[in-house]
Design an enzyme around this catalytic site. Structure first.
Site, PDB file in Angstrom:
ATOM      1  CG  LEU A   8       3.240   5.379   2.505  1.00 27.36           C
ATOM      2  CD1 LEU A   8       4.539   5.992   1.979  1.00 27.36           C
ATOM      3  CD2 LEU A   8       3.532   4.414   3.636  1.00 27.36           C
ATOM      4  CG  ASP A   9       0.388   8.212   8.171  1.00 26.61           C
ATOM      5  OD1 ASP A   9       1.221   9.133   8.068  1.00 26.61           O
ATOM      6  OD2 ASP A   9       0.564   7.212   8.897  1.00 26.61           O
ATOM      7  CB  VAL A  10      -1.208  13.298   5.744  1.00 24.46           C
ATOM      8  CG1 VAL A  10      -1.382  13.438   7.246  1.00 24.46           C
ATOM      9  CG2 VAL A  10      -0.875  14.632   5.107  1.00 24.46           C
ATOM     10  CB  ALA A  11       2.536  12.450   9.405  1.00 24.46           C
ATOM     11  CB  THR A  12       4.031   7.904   6.644  1.00 26.68           C
ATOM     12  OG1 THR A  12       3.453   7.655   7.926  1.00 26.68           O
ATOM     13  CG2 THR A  12       5.097   6.856   6.379  1.00 26.68           C
TER      14      THR A  12
END
Length: 374
Positions: free
Chosen positions: A236-240
């Site tokens: 999952l990307d850093v903002a998700t």
């Protein structure tokens, strides 16, 4: 014509003679056969039976002309049964060499023993690394191709290389692979914002750092067991935020993250601005991600919540490509305020699992992810 018929009959004629030999605690019933058609003789041991209960324990078939064993069948349990051992003891027979002891005669017998009875822990290098929790099978193969794995002091670039972790010295990125493997660990984490899915040392915080307390108490909860090396299944990307699986089982990670698993993933995208039917239709039409057309399985505008003013869209995908959901929303002309993963397969993020907290997955949870715990 009569001469031809006699010649044909003789060419296919077989001469057979049976023999019966009793040796130690076994009786061998041998049938010797000679074939005029092939000009070769062959022997057939039709049965090897126990003298105590006449139970069939083996069968061999060989070609004397070539010296090859064509077929072997053996049942070591019948030879080593308690009744058989007691019978041998009462008759004063010394039988330290039984079917499961290593033969020291013909090469064919030794090869058969090694293939069917002798225990071996030799496995493919990529499988050993995955089982040790280094990474998923695919990631382990990439490590090997990159020359970051050594076996007995030499760099190994072939994932299919057979190794024995109990005998061979295997190093990954300079770290020795333990001889004793840790138990399998399966965890579900509610990932908070600002953490990346990486087990390496980086400047940004990794989700693995959220398991520091779990690892500190490992020895107390699992005395005598080596600590597992945890990694995330997928990213999952850093903002998700939301559900992500953490494990040390490379086979498990490979299975549920591979596209062939067909596991769907559900996300809730909170949108900045108004959402209308045109936007939803645009998301449903899909978009290109990494050169591949990605179309979501389901798109739904969720009811407005009293305590949240921003609209929310439920999006279900199964491709799992990098930033797929964000690209779908962006292609519709919308801007994401926040994105959270709620479900993988049939396993849904528990509503009482707070950000940064994790739970151990039980067999029922693993089954919901399409994995049978072994």
């Amino acid at each position: 014509m009569a001469v031809a018929a006699v010649t044909t009959a003789l060419s296919t004629f077989h001469i057979s003679k049976p023999y019966s030999i009793a040796c130690n605690h076994l009786r061998y019933h041998t049938l010797f056969t000679y074939s005029l058609s092939s000009r070769s003789s062959e022997f057939i041991t039709t049965s090897v039976s126990s003298l105590t209960d006449n139970k069939l324990v083996g069968q061999w078939r060989g070609d004397l002309s070539s010296g090859r064993i064509l077929h072997v069948m053996a049942d070591a349990s019948a030879v080593n049964s308690p009744a058989e051992k007691k019978s041998r003891s009462s008759r004063g027979l010394r039988s330290s060499r039984e079917l499961t002891s290593e033969p020291r005669y013909s090469k064919a017998a030794r090869r058969f023993y090694n293939e069917n009875f002798k225990e071996t822990s030799s496995q493919r290098l990529s499988k050993v690394l995955a089982a040790a929790g280094v990474a998923s099978r695919r990631s382990c193969e990439e490590l090997i191709f990159e020359g970051r794995v050594t076996v007995n002091g030499s760099v190994c670039n072939t994932p299919q290389t057979r190794v024995d972790p109990k005998k061979d010295m295997i190093y990954v990125n300079g770290n020795r692979l333990p001889k004793k493997l840790p138990p399998k660990v399966y965890l579900a984490l509610n990932k908070p914002k600002g953490y990346i899915c990486s087990s390496g040392e980086t400047q940004t915080k990794s989700v693995i750092s959220l398991f520091s307390d779990y690892m500190k108490s490992w020895d107390k909860r699992n005395p005598g067991q080596p600590k597992p090396r945890l990694f995330t299944v997928g990213r999952l990307d850093v903002a998700t935020t939301g559900l992500i699986i953490v494990t040390n089982d490379g086979e498990f990670a490979q299975k549920i993250s591979h596209p062939s698993s067909g596991l769907s993933k559900e996300y809730i995208a909170t949108i900045d601005g108004a959402v209308n039917k045109r936007h939803l239709l645009a998301i449903c039409e899909g978009t290109m991600v990494d050169g591949v057309k990605c179309i979501p399985d389901a798109v739904e505008l969720l009811p407005q919540q009293p305590d949240k003013s921003r609209p929310r869209i439920r999006i279900v995908v199964h491709e799992g490509r990098n930033h797929e959901v964000r690209e779908l929303v962006k292609s519709a002309g919308l801007q994401i305020y926040s994105l959270k993963r709620m479900r993988i397969g049939a396993f849904r993020l528990p509503p009482d699992l707070l950000f940064g907290k994790h739970m151990e997955l039980k067999p029922a949870h693993l089954k919901a992810l399409g994995w049978e715990d072994k």
